[in-house]
Motif scaffolding. Sequence first.
Motif, PDB file in Angstrom:
ATOM      1  N   LEU A 214       0.750  -1.099  -0.091  1.00  0.00           N
ATOM      2  CA  LEU A 214      -0.029   0.082   0.063  1.00  0.00           C
ATOM      3  C   LEU A 214       0.920   1.176   0.043  1.00  0.00           C
ATOM      4  N   GLU A 215       0.521   2.344  -0.482  1.00  0.00           N
ATOM      5  CA  GLU A 215       1.077   3.743  -0.656  1.00  0.00           C
ATOM      6  C   GLU A 215       0.031   4.706  -0.341  1.00  0.00           C
ATOM      7  N   PRO A 216      -0.027   5.056   0.827  1.00  0.00           N
ATOM      8  CA  PRO A 216      -0.916   6.027   1.544  1.00  0.00           C
ATOM      9  C   PRO A 216      -0.265   7.309   0.876  1.00  0.00           C
ATOM     10  N   SER A 217      -1.149   8.420   0.787  1.00  0.00           N
ATOM     11  CA  SER A 217      -0.630   9.799   0.401  1.00  0.00           C
ATOM     12  C   SER A 217      -1.332  10.843   1.566  1.00  0.00           C
ATOM     13  N   PRO A 218      -0.585  10.954   2.779  1.00  0.00           N
ATOM     14  CA  PRO A 218      -1.198  11.911   3.893  1.00  0.00           C
ATOM     15  C   PRO A 218      -1.269  13.106   3.220  1.00  0.00           C
ATOM     16  N   ARG A 219      -2.297  14.064   3.512  1.00  0.00           N
ATOM     17  CA  ARG A 219      -2.504  15.328   2.956  1.00  0.00           C
ATOM     18  C   ARG A 219      -1.800  16.299   4.098  1.00  0.00           C
ATOM     19  N   VAL A 220      -1.676  15.973   5.315  1.00  0.00           N
ATOM     20  CA  VAL A 220      -1.363  16.734   6.564  1.00  0.00           C
ATOM     21  C   VAL A 220      -0.353  15.859   7.252  1.00  0.00           C
ATOM     22  N   GLU A 221       0.816  16.592   7.676  1.00  0.00           N
ATOM     23  CA  GLU A 221       1.948  15.855   8.546  1.00  0.00           C
ATOM     24  C   GLU A 221       2.131  16.605   9.757  1.00  0.00           C
ATOM     25  N   THR A 222       2.101  16.096  10.886  1.00  0.00           N
ATOM     26  CA  THR A 222       2.848  16.752  12.028  1.00  0.00           C
ATOM     27  C   THR A 222       3.812  16.137  12.826  1.00  0.00           C
ATOM     28  N   ASP A 223       4.312  16.622  13.825  1.00  0.00           N
ATOM     29  CA  ASP A 223       5.218  16.084  14.858  1.00  0.00           C
ATOM     30  C   ASP A 223       4.490  15.979  16.125  1.00  0.00           C
ATOM     31  N   SER A 224       3.224  16.079  16.282  1.00  0.00           N
ATOM     32  CA  SER A 224       2.545  16.039  17.395  1.00  0.00           C
ATOM     33  C   SER A 224       1.112  15.112  17.246  1.00  0.00           C
ATOM     34  N   VAL A 225       1.265  14.163  18.354  1.00  0.00           N
ATOM     35  CA  VAL A 225       0.103  13.036  18.382  1.00  0.00           C
ATOM     36  C   VAL A 225      -1.216  14.056  18.637  1.00  0.00           C
ATOM     37  N   ALA A 226      -1.231  15.097  19.555  1.00  0.00           N
ATOM     38  CA  ALA A 226      -2.231  15.845  20.078  1.00  0.00           C
ATOM     39  C   ALA A 226      -2.918  16.634  18.729  1.00  0.00           C
ATOM     40  N   ALA A 227      -1.805  16.818  17.697  1.00  0.00           N
ATOM     41  CA  ALA A 227      -2.573  17.646  16.397  1.00  0.00           C
ATOM     42  C   ALA A 227      -3.101  16.750  15.708  1.00  0.00           C
TER      43      ALA A 227
END
Length: 305
Positions: A214-227
């Motif tokens: 599988l190759e998902p394409s996340p539209r948003v990335e962050t370094d915070s789990v809360a985010a």
Amino acid sequence: MLLRQLEYLVALSRERHFARAARSCYVSQPALSEALRKLEEELDVPLVRRGRAYEGLTPEGERIVVWAQRILADRDALKSEVGALRTGLSGRLRIGSVPTASGAVAQLTAPFCAAHPLVTVEVIADLRSDDVLRQVRNFEIDAGVTYLRNGLPDVFRSVRLYEERYVLLTDAADGPERRSTATWAEASRLPLCLLTEAMQGRQVLDEVFAEAGLEPSPRVETDSVAALFAHVRTGRWASIVPHTWLHVFGVPHGMRAVPLAEPTRTVPMGLVVAAREPGSVLARALTDIARTTDVSAVLDRQPGD
């Protein structure tokens, strides 16, 4: 050679700027520069590349910083050991954590503080796994909570705390039809918000997706789990989060959390400290707490269970 001179050198290596290093040591910049010049004269090697601005340490300086960190760590350990003999443990315990494990740190700090009321605790919860190990090795922190899946060099000791596993977090109206698990294939087709590729927690997810072709394409990335939770809250995104964060937040109203299967993947998480002896008395005390606390059982329960 004065310990204060070694503190100045370590501060300059950390801050990479004379003025910031001086402020962190509560001295003037000329005083710090003069102390380092005297250290260079005593050791008869150049330690700092000097130009119109700070240009880094020399190879000799980089090597001596390692010794300075060890000497200062032993000084601090000696003071803590003596203090513990007189009045019990005191001082400041510094713990570093990868973002995905920061919710687990509280399961150690609570019993630690109860057992050692004179100790204060500082938690740095936004470190990458490599940074956790580097800071433990360089005595910048006393202990770290991070991934144990690739093994550790002999300079570290670890205590396994729990197995991280993953859940699909979606808006209650979206995602797979109601059932006890969801597949990674189903998750890959959703509009995803994930951790950044630099985070080891994200790298684990990418490996699972790759194994499933599988190759998902996340539209948003962050370094915070809360985010991640905040983005799912908007109703536009789905995410994949460690199950331990459900212990922190529960399943927020309007969201669904479904364990991921096909394949089921877990990753060992643990406490890491330096293996040097006698080492930090605070780190030893935290290790004792980790060995006697069933962190896994606590994190498997959601608030209210």
